[in-house]
Design an enzyme around this catalytic site. Structure first.
Site, short mmCIF file in Angstrom:
data_model
loop_
_atom_site.label_atom_id
_atom_site.label_comp_id
_atom_site.label_asym_id
_atom_site.label_seq_id
_atom_site.Cartn_x
_atom_site.Cartn_y
_atom_site.Cartn_z
N SER A 31 0.82 -1.21 0.00
CA SER A 31 0.00 0.00 0.00
C SER A 31 0.85 1.26 0.00
CB SER A 31 -0.90 0.01 1.25
OG SER A 31 -1.54 1.26 1.42
N GLN B 96 0.22 -0.77 -4.84
CA GLN B 96 -1.04 -0.03 -4.87
C GLN B 96 -0.77 1.45 -4.72
OE1 GLN B 96 -2.36 1.39 -1.68
NE2 GLN B 96 -3.89 2.50 -2.87
N TYR C 13 -2.09 5.28 -4.23
CA TYR C 13 -3.00 6.40 -4.00
C TYR C 13 -2.42 7.53 -4.85
CZ TYR C 13 -5.34 4.07 -0.10
OH TYR C 13 -6.07 3.19 0.67
N THR D 181 -5.89 2.72 -6.82
CA THR D 181 -7.14 2.86 -6.08
C THR D 181 -7.85 4.13 -6.54
OG1 THR D 181 -6.32 1.68 -4.14
CG2 THR D 181 -8.17 3.16 -3.80
N ARG E 219 -15.84 8.74 8.20
CA ARG E 219 -15.63 7.54 9.01
C ARG E 219 -15.86 7.87 10.48
NH1 ARG E 219 -10.18 5.24 5.88
NH2 ARG E 219 -11.11 5.32 3.78
N LYS F 249 -8.55 -0.43 -8.80
CA LYS F 249 -9.19 -0.98 -7.61
C LYS F 249 -10.26 -0.02 -7.10
CE LYS F 249 -8.21 -2.69 -2.95
NZ LYS F 249 -8.95 -1.69 -2.17
N HIS G 180 -13.77 -0.70 -0.49
CA HIS G 180 -12.80 -0.23 0.51
C HIS G 180 -13.18 -0.67 1.92
CE1 HIS G 180 -9.15 2.30 0.31
NE2 HIS G 180 -9.34 2.43 1.60
N ARG H 201 -15.75 1.33 4.10
CA ARG H 201 -15.35 2.50 4.90
C ARG H 201 -15.40 3.81 4.13
NH1 ARG H 201 -10.20 2.53 6.90
NH2 ARG H 201 -9.48 1.33 5.11
N ASP I 86 -12.13 -8.14 -3.93
CA ASP I 86 -11.67 -7.76 -2.59
C ASP I 86 -12.91 -7.33 -1.82
OD1 ASP I 86 -10.41 -6.84 -0.35
OD2 ASP I 86 -9.66 -5.00 -1.26
N GLY J 44 -14.62 -8.96 1.71
CA GLY J 44 -15.11 -9.78 2.81
C GLY J 44 -14.75 -11.24 2.73
N ARG K 238 -13.46 -14.35 4.11
CA ARG K 238 -13.18 -14.78 5.48
C ARG K 238 -12.89 -16.27 5.57
NH1 ARG K 238 -12.93 -10.16 5.42
NH2 ARG K 238 -14.01 -8.59 6.66
N GLY L 112 -7.53 -9.36 3.14
CA GLY L 112 -7.19 -8.19 3.94
C GLY L 112 -7.31 -8.44 5.42
N ARG L 113 -8.50 -8.25 5.96
CA ARG L 113 -8.68 -8.29 7.41
C ARG L 113 -8.21 -9.58 8.08
NH1 ARG L 113 -13.75 -4.86 6.42
NH2 ARG L 113 -13.35 -2.93 7.56
#
Length: 302
Positions: free
Chosen positions: A32, A55, A57, A83, A92, A173, A197, A200, A228, A230, A232, A251-252
């Site tokens: 990132s 990635q 920005y 992105t 947020r 993305k 994202h 968020r 990308d 969720g 799990r 990700g998470r």
């Protein structure tokens, strides 16, 4: 690996740990722009010859953009992920409640702190031994402000990226609509990554899984499609691929492992996800990934 920034907030080893594990398994690692570790250090921990993506920005300063891309190429990053849904930060509420903005404290800005063009424009090197606390914060803010530009990127400026990145793949993305996927194809992009994202950026935004089938149908294999949204479990990976995604990004779950026990738990989480995915493919009755398709899913009729 999905591009997740500020990883040293989860564990001191941060991006060094996650990139090392993905390198061990030969899986693409996406760095990132909000990384808390620089290009070269992540490349070293990831290992020579392993697939690395960067990635972006997209900065408002073209000189800075060019410098970031050149440094990425010099350190073996082969795919550019741009992105396009976070050119300004969304509203947020949890971050606002907690006053959470790690960048002003110098976390997640390492790429900017190390950049030679940034040093030239600022007139000092914030990583020098004699750099003051004020200079370090100024440099951190410069990186943050230029990459959270407040100005939407436009299709007609894509040539600026291609001029530096050459013929190597460029993916967008944050694409969630058929119209944008078709436009990406028309503008000569190599792929899109469906993402909101992590939910968020816009409250109530469409889920990536809801957007996936229509986009797959619209581009008909002419663009690589990443997912990308969720993931799990191994079963989630299976569903995304069955619906037409070419790859998924994690990700998470990886960050939860990182926070728990650093590199060791990142390795455990990733191997567990891969094992469950492989078992799922077999239990569904497929002998290879080529057999995974939408006919193996039952849609919920509402």
């Amino acid at each position: 690996m999905a591009p997740v920034g500020v990883q040293t907030l989860f564990h001191p080893t941060g991006e060094r740990a996650t990139s090392k594990v993905f390198g061990e398994l030969g899986l693409p690692y996406t760095l990132s722009t909000a990384s808390s570790t620089g290009f070269a250090e992540v490349a070293a921990s990831n290992g020579a010859g392993n697939p690395r993506w960067y990635q972006l920005y997209w900065p408002s300063d073209d000189d800075l953009t060019r410098s970031y891309l050149l440094t990425a190429k010099e350190n073996g990053y082969e795919v550019l992920v741009v992105t396009v849904d976070t050119w300004d930060l969304g509203w947020r509420t949890r971050d606002l409640d907690r006053g959470f903005l790690p960048f002003i404290n110098g976390v997640g800005v390492q790429i900017g702190l190390e950049d030679p063009v940034a040093h030239q424009k600022l007139g000092f090197n914030p990583l020098a031994a004699n750099a003051t606390a004020e200079q370090k914060q100024t440099a951190a803010l410069y990186h943050t402000i230029t990459t959270s530009r407040g100005v939407s990127p436009t299709w007609r400026n894509l040539w600026k990226l291609r001029e530096v990145w050459g013929d190597a793949p460029i993916l967008l993305k944050g694409v969630q609509s058929v119209a944008d996927a078709r436009a990406a194809l028309d503008w000569g992009l190599d792929g899109v990554i469906l993402s909101n994202h992590g939910g968020r950026q816009i409250d109530g935004a469409i889920g990536s899984l809801d957007a996936l089938p229509a986009i797959v149908e619209a581009v008909k294999g002419k663009l690589a499609i990443g997912f990308d949204g969720g993931i799990r479990s191994g079963a989630d990976i299976f569903k995304a691929l069955a619906l037409g995604a070419d790859f998924v990004q994690l990700g998470r779950p990886i960050l939860w492992g990182l926070a728990h026990e650093g590199e060791k738990s990142v390795r455990h989480v990733l191997k567990s996800l891969l094992a469950e995915f492989e078992i799922t493919v077999g239990l569904v009755g497929c002998s290879s990934l080529e057999d995974v398709n939408e006919s193996l899913l039952v849609k919920n009729r509402r």
